[in-house]
Design an enzyme around this catalytic site. Sequence first.
Site, PDB file in Angstrom:
ATOM      1  N   TYR A   1      40.689  45.435  27.684  1.00 36.58           N
ATOM      2  CA  TYR A   1      42.051  45.277  27.154  1.00 36.58           C
ATOM      3  C   TYR A   1      42.051  45.327  25.621  1.00 36.58           C
ATOM      4  O   TYR A   1      43.072  45.629  25.010  1.00 36.58           O
ATOM      5  CB  TYR A   1      42.624  43.910  27.564  1.00 36.58           C
ATOM      6  CG  TYR A   1      43.195  43.801  28.969  1.00 36.58           C
ATOM      7  CD1 TYR A   1      43.212  44.877  29.854  1.00 36.58           C
ATOM      8  CD2 TYR A   1      43.729  42.588  29.397  1.00 36.58           C
ATOM      9  CE1 TYR A   1      43.738  44.732  31.133  1.00 36.58           C
ATOM     10  CE2 TYR A   1      44.260  42.448  30.679  1.00 36.58           C
ATOM     11  CZ  TYR A   1      44.263  43.511  31.546  1.00 36.58           C
ATOM     12  OH  TYR A   1      44.782  43.373  32.806  1.00 36.58           O
ATOM     13  N   GLY A   2      40.901  44.947  25.040  1.00 38.11           N
ATOM     14  CA  GLY A   2      40.837  44.675  23.596  1.00 38.11           C
ATOM     15  C   GLY A   2      41.274  45.804  22.685  1.00 38.11           C
ATOM     16  O   GLY A   2      41.682  45.556  21.554  1.00 38.11           O
TER      17      GLY A   2
ATOM     18  N   CYS B   1      41.918  35.156  29.688  1.00 39.73           N
ATOM     19  CA  CYS B   1      41.663  36.293  28.804  1.00 39.73           C
ATOM     20  C   CYS B   1      42.369  35.992  27.487  1.00 39.73           C
ATOM     21  O   CYS B   1      43.592  35.793  27.471  1.00 39.73           O
ATOM     22  CB  CYS B   1      42.226  37.554  29.453  1.00 39.73           C
ATOM     23  SG  CYS B   1      42.144  39.016  28.404  1.00 39.73           S
ATOM     24  N   ASN B   2      41.598  35.945  26.407  1.00 37.80           N
ATOM     25  CA  ASN B   2      42.201  35.666  25.097  1.00 37.80           C
ATOM     26  C   ASN B   2      43.185  36.760  24.705  1.00 37.80           C
ATOM     27  O   ASN B   2      44.241  36.496  24.123  1.00 37.80           O
ATOM     28  CB  ASN B   2      41.110  35.575  24.024  1.00 37.80           C
ATOM     29  CG  ASN B   2      40.251  34.335  24.173  1.00 37.80           C
ATOM     30  OD1 ASN B   2      40.515  33.319  23.556  1.00 37.80           O
ATOM     31  ND2 ASN B   2      39.239  34.409  25.007  1.00 37.80           N
TER      32      ASN B   2
ATOM     33  N   CYS C   1      36.397  35.449  23.221  1.00 38.57           N
ATOM     34  CA  CYS C   1      36.659  36.378  24.328  1.00 38.57           C
ATOM     35  C   CYS C   1      35.924  35.794  25.524  1.00 38.57           C
ATOM     36  O   CYS C   1      34.769  35.358  25.401  1.00 38.57           O
ATOM     37  CB  CYS C   1      36.117  37.764  23.994  1.00 38.57           C
ATOM     38  SG  CYS C   1      36.030  38.900  25.409  1.00 38.57           S
ATOM     39  N   THR C   2      36.576  35.773  26.681  1.00 34.58           N
ATOM     40  CA  THR C   2      35.975  35.085  27.830  1.00 34.58           C
ATOM     41  C   THR C   2      34.758  35.829  28.404  1.00 34.58           C
ATOM     42  O   THR C   2      34.035  35.273  29.224  1.00 34.58           O
ATOM     43  CB  THR C   2      37.021  34.854  28.936  1.00 34.58           C
ATOM     44  OG1 THR C   2      37.651  36.111  29.257  1.00 34.58           O
ATOM     45  CG2 THR C   2      38.075  33.856  28.490  1.00 34.58           C
TER      46      THR C   2
HETATM   47  N1  DGL Z   1      37.904  38.809  28.312  1.00 40.65           N
HETATM   48  C1  DGL Z   1      38.900  39.237  27.437  1.00 40.65           C
HETATM   49  C2  DGL Z   1      39.271  38.294  26.348  1.00 40.65           C
HETATM   50  O1  DGL Z   1      39.066  37.102  26.512  1.00 40.65           O
HETATM   51  C3  DGL Z   1      39.205  40.688  27.237  1.00 40.65           C
HETATM   52  C4  DGL Z   1      38.091  41.580  26.867  1.00 40.65           C
HETATM   53  C5  DGL Z   1      38.581  43.015  26.900  1.00 40.65           C
HETATM   54  O2  DGL Z   1      38.963  43.450  27.964  1.00 40.65           O
HETATM   55  O3  DGL Z   1      38.571  43.666  25.848  1.00 40.65           O
HETATM   56  O4  DGL Z   1      39.784  38.677  25.337  1.00 40.65           O
END
Ligand code: DGL
Length: 274
Positions: free
Chosen positions: A43-44, A74-75, A187-188
């Site tokens: 997602y980042g 997810c942050n 980030c998780t």
């Molecule tokens: N695990 C995610 C977070 O805490 C997203 C990482 C990603 O998909 O870029 O931001």
Amino acid sequence: MAHSGPIGVFDSGIGGLSVARHICARLPNEHLIYFADSANNPYGDKPESFIIGRSFRITEFLLSKGVKALVVACNTATASAIHLLRDHFKDLPIVGVEPGLKPASFKTVTSIVGVMATARTLKSHKFHVLHQLLSQQSGVTFILQPCPGLADLIEREDPDSPEIKASVKKYLTPLLEQKADTIVLGCTHYPFVQDTIKQLASEMGHPELMVIDTGDAIARQLENVLRSHGLLNTDTDTENSKNLAIYTSGDANTTAQMTQKLLAKEIPVKEAHF
Ligand code: DGL
């Protein structure tokens, strides 16, 4: 909503399992339904509108499974979408995650803290507000380090693979050079490479480096929210090994293999494409 209903948890992929494992440990009576949006990871580096759209679709999917509460593990999705989810799904208790700047500000001795997160999280308005507030309140300097590609690698590679080591080293080195003594995992996905971070820091002459993972704090927050809504599951018939079910928008076998590696447990994974 029945207190025996499941809790929905989602992330762009398997990263949010670093939060789910703390929830399972702290709340063994609860059932979790975890959704890994692996087909759309990472997602980042995606536009905010895309992340908002996915967050809504996933929440609707989890609601169709009867969830009584939601954890946005997810942050990046929390920063982009949680306020909109809360506005729309008014009756659903929603817990989000954010980089642990506050606990880091209590720990640091040098008053310099490195924040590793996705570019999208660090660019978000929500993070900007948190960063301003904590900088002013604590006097700590937070060095913001976007880590493009790292979450993506954690989706595919072993935590101690050469690819992950190289990526962690690239992002950690400037933080250590600027005298950060504490690193926030914003980030998780990153708690799964926590040992690699500590090992590399040690090799670079910083064995005392402190690393902040907020997984247990989120589980505690969820416990408080469930209690205040009268939704804590007090039935004790849940078998601990059966309280996590996983869905993925990607390939079930790949997600099952990664889950087995990261959690050292075999958990059945189903596909859900939407
Ligand atoms: N695990 C995610 C977070 O805490 C997203 C990482 C990603 O998909 O870029 O931001």
